[in-house]
Design a protein around this motif. Structure first.
Motif, PDB file in Angstrom:
ATOM      1  N   ARG A 263       0.836  -1.211   0.000  1.00 44.58           N
ATOM      2  CA  ARG A 263       0.000   0.000   0.000  1.00 44.58           C
ATOM      3  C   ARG A 263       0.866   1.255   0.000  1.00 44.58           C
ATOM      4  N   VAL A 264       1.969   1.207   0.732  1.00 46.63           N
ATOM      5  CA  VAL A 264       2.925   2.324   0.723  1.00 46.63           C
ATOM      6  C   VAL A 264       3.534   2.487  -0.665  1.00 46.63           C
ATOM      7  N   LEU A 265       3.942   1.379  -1.280  1.00 46.43           N
ATOM      8  CA  LEU A 265       4.578   1.460  -2.591  1.00 46.43           C
ATOM      9  C   LEU A 265       3.623   1.995  -3.657  1.00 46.43           C
ATOM     10  N   LEU A 266       2.380   1.554  -3.627  1.00 43.22           N
ATOM     11  CA  LEU A 266       1.412   2.047  -4.614  1.00 43.22           C
ATOM     12  C   LEU A 266       1.142   3.532  -4.404  1.00 43.22           C
ATOM     13  N   THR A 267       1.020   3.937  -3.142  1.00 41.46           N
ATOM     14  CA  THR A 267       0.820   5.364  -2.844  1.00 41.46           C
ATOM     15  C   THR A 267       2.020   6.176  -3.321  1.00 41.46           C
ATOM     16  N   ALA A 268       3.218   5.665  -3.067  1.00 43.36           N
ATOM     17  CA  ALA A 268       4.427   6.351  -3.522  1.00 43.36           C
ATOM     18  C   ALA A 268       4.457   6.464  -5.037  1.00 43.36           C
ATOM     19  N   THR A 269       4.105   5.390  -5.725  1.00 40.10           N
ATOM     20  CA  THR A 269       4.125   5.391  -7.193  1.00 40.10           C
ATOM     21  C   THR A 269       3.156   6.431  -7.752  1.00 40.10           C
ATOM     22  N   LEU A 270       1.991   6.553  -7.153  1.00 41.47           N
ATOM     23  CA  LEU A 270       1.018   7.554  -7.612  1.00 41.47           C
ATOM     24  C   LEU A 270       1.570   8.965  -7.479  1.00 41.47           C
ATOM     25  N   LEU A 291      17.595  -2.633  13.845  1.00 34.82           N
ATOM     26  CA  LEU A 291      16.891  -1.683  12.987  1.00 34.82           C
ATOM     27  C   LEU A 291      15.772  -0.943  13.718  1.00 34.82           C
ATOM     28  N   ARG A 292      15.409  -1.382  14.894  1.00 32.63           N
ATOM     29  CA  ARG A 292      14.312  -0.760  15.632  1.00 32.63           C
ATOM     30  C   ARG A 292      14.540   0.742  15.807  1.00 32.63           C
ATOM     31  N   ASP A 293      13.430   1.448  15.847  1.00 34.78           N
ATOM     32  CA  ASP A 293      13.473   2.883  16.095  1.00 34.78           C
ATOM     33  C   ASP A 293      14.075   3.118  17.482  1.00 34.78           C
ATOM     34  N   PRO A 294      15.199   3.852  17.588  1.00 38.37           N
ATOM     35  CA  PRO A 294      15.832   4.038  18.897  1.00 38.37           C
ATOM     36  C   PRO A 294      15.006   4.917  19.837  1.00 38.37           C
ATOM     37  N   VAL A 295      14.064   5.672  19.291  1.00 32.67           N
ATOM     38  CA  VAL A 295      13.243   6.538  20.140  1.00 32.67           C
ATOM     39  C   VAL A 295      12.183   5.719  20.860  1.00 32.67           C
ATOM     40  N   SER A 296      11.409   4.937  20.086  1.00 33.02           N
ATOM     41  CA  SER A 296      10.354   4.146  20.700  1.00 33.02           C
ATOM     42  C   SER A 296      10.896   2.842  21.279  1.00 33.02           C
ATOM     43  N   GLY A 297      11.892   2.254  20.580  1.00 35.44           N
ATOM     44  CA  GLY A 297      12.451   1.002  21.048  1.00 35.44           C
ATOM     45  C   GLY A 297      11.518  -0.175  20.926  1.00 35.44           C
ATOM     46  N   THR A 298      10.391   0.012  20.258  1.00 35.55           N
ATOM     47  CA  THR A 298       9.414  -1.060  20.145  1.00 35.55           C
ATOM     48  C   THR A 298       9.176  -1.381  18.679  1.00 35.55           C
ATOM     49  N   GLY A 299       8.455  -2.443  18.466  1.00 38.37           N
ATOM     50  CA  GLY A 299       8.121  -2.836  17.107  1.00 38.37           C
ATOM     51  C   GLY A 299       9.192  -3.721  16.493  1.00 38.37           C
ATOM     52  N   HIS A 300       8.809  -4.391  15.422  1.00 39.26           N
ATOM     53  CA  HIS A 300       9.702  -5.308  14.727  1.00 39.26           C
ATOM     54  C   HIS A 300       9.832  -4.864  13.275  1.00 39.26           C
ATOM     55  N   ALA A 301      11.046  -4.559  12.875  1.00 40.76           N
ATOM     56  CA  ALA A 301      11.283  -4.117  11.501  1.00 40.76           C
ATOM     57  C   ALA A 301      10.999  -5.272  10.548  1.00 40.76           C
ATOM     58  N   GLN A 302      10.219  -4.981   9.505  1.00 41.67           N
ATOM     59  CA  GLN A 302       9.845  -6.009   8.527  1.00 41.67           C
ATOM     60  C   GLN A 302      10.368  -5.711   7.128  1.00 41.67           C
ATOM     61  N   MET A 303      10.562  -4.442   6.801  1.00 44.32           N
ATOM     62  CA  MET A 303      11.033  -4.083   5.462  1.00 44.32           C
ATOM     63  C   MET A 303      11.702  -2.716   5.504  1.00 44.32           C
ATOM     64  N   VAL A 304      12.764  -2.582   4.737  1.00 43.15           N
ATOM     65  CA  VAL A 304      13.424  -1.284   4.541  1.00 43.15           C
ATOM     66  C   VAL A 304      13.238  -0.913   3.075  1.00 43.15           C
ATOM     67  N   ILE A 305      12.645   0.248   2.857  1.00 48.92           N
ATOM     68  CA  ILE A 305      12.349   0.723   1.502  1.00 48.92           C
ATOM     69  C   ILE A 305      13.154   1.981   1.227  1.00 48.92           C
TER      70      ILE A 305
END
Length: 329
Positions: A263-270, A291-305
């Motif tokens: 969804r991000v890629l399609l939005t970017a392409t538009l 790769l986690r955001d050092p500010v929040s420290g939470t979440g799991h990185a799934q893709m780098v675009i």
């Protein structure tokens, strides 16, 4: 309208759009089954197209198999229909990763998916240099909102975090080159387009130029088999990277990440943004968590675009619809 039938031509068109989604090494690890009686597409993984060395957990495989039903939902919306999607609908059948039930339109508010349709066939991975033009803040917000629409998060590393991400990509590339099994696996999914036609993998005409300078990640799929007359180019000094992440890290989260990524890629392409991927550190567990955001420290990185303004890239092959779709009454 309530009895509208999806004929073979329309089913093929919908699946053709679905399979325009990106997948790791363009392995296209999916198969679709449509049941006319229930008007439902079931999407299964094709484990014969997995990458056991670079993707032993099948996380990357699931991300690709999440991007495909997002495209399907967009195509269904463009056709004036509605789609009800269930991820991992049968607990005892992990290879059935998504079911998409087609319905007639209801009175529910539109989710904006139909507007993304022109981008499905226009989105191509671009392994070329981008310009230094900055992505406007309002567009960054729109991309982040696109990810949130699929229960994921999109962040843009900056400063020390960006430098850390770039260092991790470089380190992962070094690890790859020292791993003979991974090198052989990548070679399996790269193609010499002048000598052998294939409907999958990455053809040499899509490798992009060799990186001469710059900080932007530019994975070289040529490996130890250099492409004759391949050009050199300088890449961005300050690349604009975005990280898709999820709160948890189970197969259903990987599928959500795939939907969010697409969804991000399609939005970017538009919005005339080009894109490529930097999956190298995601393929090494000891690097991925950093790769986690050092500010929040939470979440799991799934893709780098990698995003930016520049060449849109070239179309890579897709398997014929008849190879990935079965239909029953």
């Amino acid at each position: 309208m309530s009895t509208r039938t999806l004929d073979d031509a329309m089913l093929a068109a919908l699946v053709r759009d679905a399979t325009a989604a990106p997948s790791m090494h363009n392995a296209q690890p999916w198969r679709f089954h449509y049941t006319r009686g229930t008007r439902t597409f079931d999407l299964y993984t094709n484990r014969a197209r997995a990458l056991p060395h670079a993707d032993p957990s099948t996380r990357g495989l699931h991300i690709g198999c999440g991007a495909a039903p997002l495209n399907l939902r967009v195509a269904v919306a463009h056709a004036g229909l509605s789609a009800v999607t269930a991820l991992l609908p049968v607990a005892t059948s992990p290879e059935l990763v998504a079911s998409v039930h087609i319905e007639e339109p209801s009175g529910r508010p539109p989710d904006g998916l139909a507007a993304l349709y022109p981008a499905i066939q226009d989105r191509h991975t671009s392994r070329y240099p981008f310009t230094s033009r900055l992505i406007p803040d309002e567009l960054r917000c729109a991309l982040a909102e696109a990810a949130r629409g699929e229960d994921a998060f999109l962040t843009f590393p900056a400063g020390a975090h960006l430098r850390t991400v770039l260092d991790l990509i470089r380190d992962a590339e070094g690890y790859d080159h020292m791993d003979a099994d991974r090198e052989a696996e990548t070679a399996r999914w790269t193609r010499n387009a002048t000598n052998a036609a294939s409907a999958d993998g990455i053809p040499d005409y899509a490798f992009g130029p060799l990186k001469r300078g710059g900080a932007a990640p530019a994975r070289d799929f040529a490996g130890r088999a250099p492409v004759k007359n391949r050009a050199w180019a300088d890449f961005e000094e300050t690349p604009q990277l975005a990280v898709v992440s999820t709160e948890a890290d189970e197969p259903v989260d990987w599928l959500r990440a795939g939907q969010a990524m697409e969804r991000v890629l399609l939005t970017a392409t538009l919005h005339q943004l080009s894109s490529s991927f930097a999956t190298q550190p995601l393929e090494w567990p000891e690097l991925r968590w950093v790769l986690r955001d050092p500010v929040s420290g939470t979440g799991h990185a799934q893709m780098v675009i990698r995003l930016g303004y520049g060449p849109t890239g070239v179309q890579t092959p897709r398997r014929p619809v008849e190879d990935v779709l079965t239909v029953e009454d």
